[in-house]
Every structure is written in C-alpha cells, then in structure tokens.
Design an enzyme around this catalytic site. Structure first.
Site: not given
Length: 235
Positions: A54, A57, A106, A114, A136, A173-174, A198, A200
């Site tokens: 990440y 990314r 997402h 945390c 915290c 989107t898939s 899309n 496809s």
C-alpha cells in the site's frame, strides 16, 4: 430529464491515469496474491508485506493526475441542475483531484485506520509495522482500505441514493465484486434508467438498459456532454 443521478466508478476509470486494475499484467496487483495483500488475514500474517504494497500504491496515486473521465464527472456534478452522487470503489483520490465530491465505499489510500480503536487520520507516505495511532497510542495503524471479507463503508447512504435516483451509471466496473455489482439491480428495481460505460462488457452488462463501449477518457466526456445538452435519449 433525470433529476438525480448516481454514478458508480471502478478501477477502469483510473486505468488511463496509469493506475492498473486487478487484471492488468505487470502491475502491482499482478505481483501479489489478493489474499496476501488485501485481506485481514494477510495483514495479520505479514503486515510488512501489506504496508509495503500500500505504500507503493499510495506513492503511485500521489503522482497520478485525473484524466478526462474524472474531469467530466466533476463537471457534471458541478453543472447538473439536479443532484449527482458519485460512489467510487477506487481508493486513489483522483475524483477529488478533479474537483468532485465522492462517497468512498472502499476507503482511501491517503487515510490510516487504527484497528484497535477505529480512529482515522491522514496516512503518512510510508506506513510501517506498528504504526502508532495518534488517538489511543496503540501500534495498530493499517491502511484505511476495505479488504476482501470486510464490509464496505457508507452502505446505508448508498442504498438510500440508489432507491431515489432517476438515472444510474456504472463507469469502469467489472461487475465481479459485490455489493457494488448489485447496485444496477437495486436502481432498476427503484425505477431508474441505467447505463454502463466500459471498455468491454462486464459480468452484469445484460442488466443495463444502455451501453457505451470504449476508453473512459472518450466515452465519459461524450456522455456527460450529451446529458448537459439535455438530449432526451441520454437522460
């Protein structure tokens, strides 16, 4: 004319900005198994691997710029006389860079979470194992990204928008990942018109009433321009 538009965006809208999808060969995802870097179990087993993935990314997204598809949706949200709600499965922040307001189902790469107390804060460029929580103090920081097996964010808000929209569109989107893949059915049930934009066909293409096929950077601006011109067949 549609008063309220709900738009779902997926990885395909960001592909032309240099951010790969799950299925791109040679990209970040192709080098790792999903279960190793995108599940709670993977993080528990090897947090260093997950943080490294990440971090890469996050750096990639920070360098990326919005493409004409992102910019067109921001323009639609700004200029449409009704309400335009953009829901994204993406975590890259390109919609915001283009000037849009979005619902992140997402999560987001630029946010840290945390998993001890639930506090969120801006993620540093490089997160590390034992990332300390500023609230915290626990070394329980993780990317604020929804992994496989976890519940997406803001589902109550999204459901409400789907049930009250006049037009539902899915971009890039898939149709493979639920619950997002089921949004078209919910919008259809509520009486909305539906359109898929899309590169496809997706796994749920058959459910949409209208289809526009091609690169997002071309077909999304064309669709937005038609909507803003008030062409009846597009609204």
């Amino acid at each position: 004319m549609a008063d309220k538009i709900v738009i779902l965006t997926g990885a395909g809208i960001s592909a032309e900005s240099g951010l790969g999808t799950f299925r791109d060969e040679g990209g970040l995802w192709a080098k790792h198994r999903i279960q190793d870097v995108a599940t709670p179990e993977g993080f528990a087993h090897d947090p260093a691997l997950v943080h490294g993935f990440y971090n890469a990314r996050r750096a990639q997204a920070a360098e990326a710029t919005p493409n004409p598809a992102h910019e067109a949706l921001a323009r639609l949200q700004r200029d449409w006389p009704g309400e335009v709600v953009i829901v994204t499965q993406n975590v890259d922040g390109l919609h915001e860079k283009a000037g849009a307001e979005v619902i992140h189902m997402h999560g987001a790469l630029d946010s840290a979470l945390c998993h001890a107390c639930g506090h969120r804060w801006p993620a540093p460029p490089e997160m590390v194992v034992g990332e300390p929580c500023p609230a915290c103090g626990a070394g329980a920081g993780r990317p604020d990204v929804v992994w496989f097996g976890e519940m997406p964010y803001h589902m109550d808000r999204i459901e409400e928008h789907l049930l009250t929209c006049d037009l539902f569109a899915a971009v890039g989107t898939s149709g493979k990942v639920y619950p997002a893949a089921g949004f078209v059915e919910e919008a259809t049930f509520a009486g909305a018109r539906t359109v898929e934009l899309n590169l496809s066909d997706s796994d749920v293409s058959r459910i949409f009433q209208e289809h526009r096929v091609g690169p997002a950077s071309r077909i999304v601006p064309e669709w937005v321009a038609a909507l803003l011109r008030g062409i009846p067949s597009c609204a």
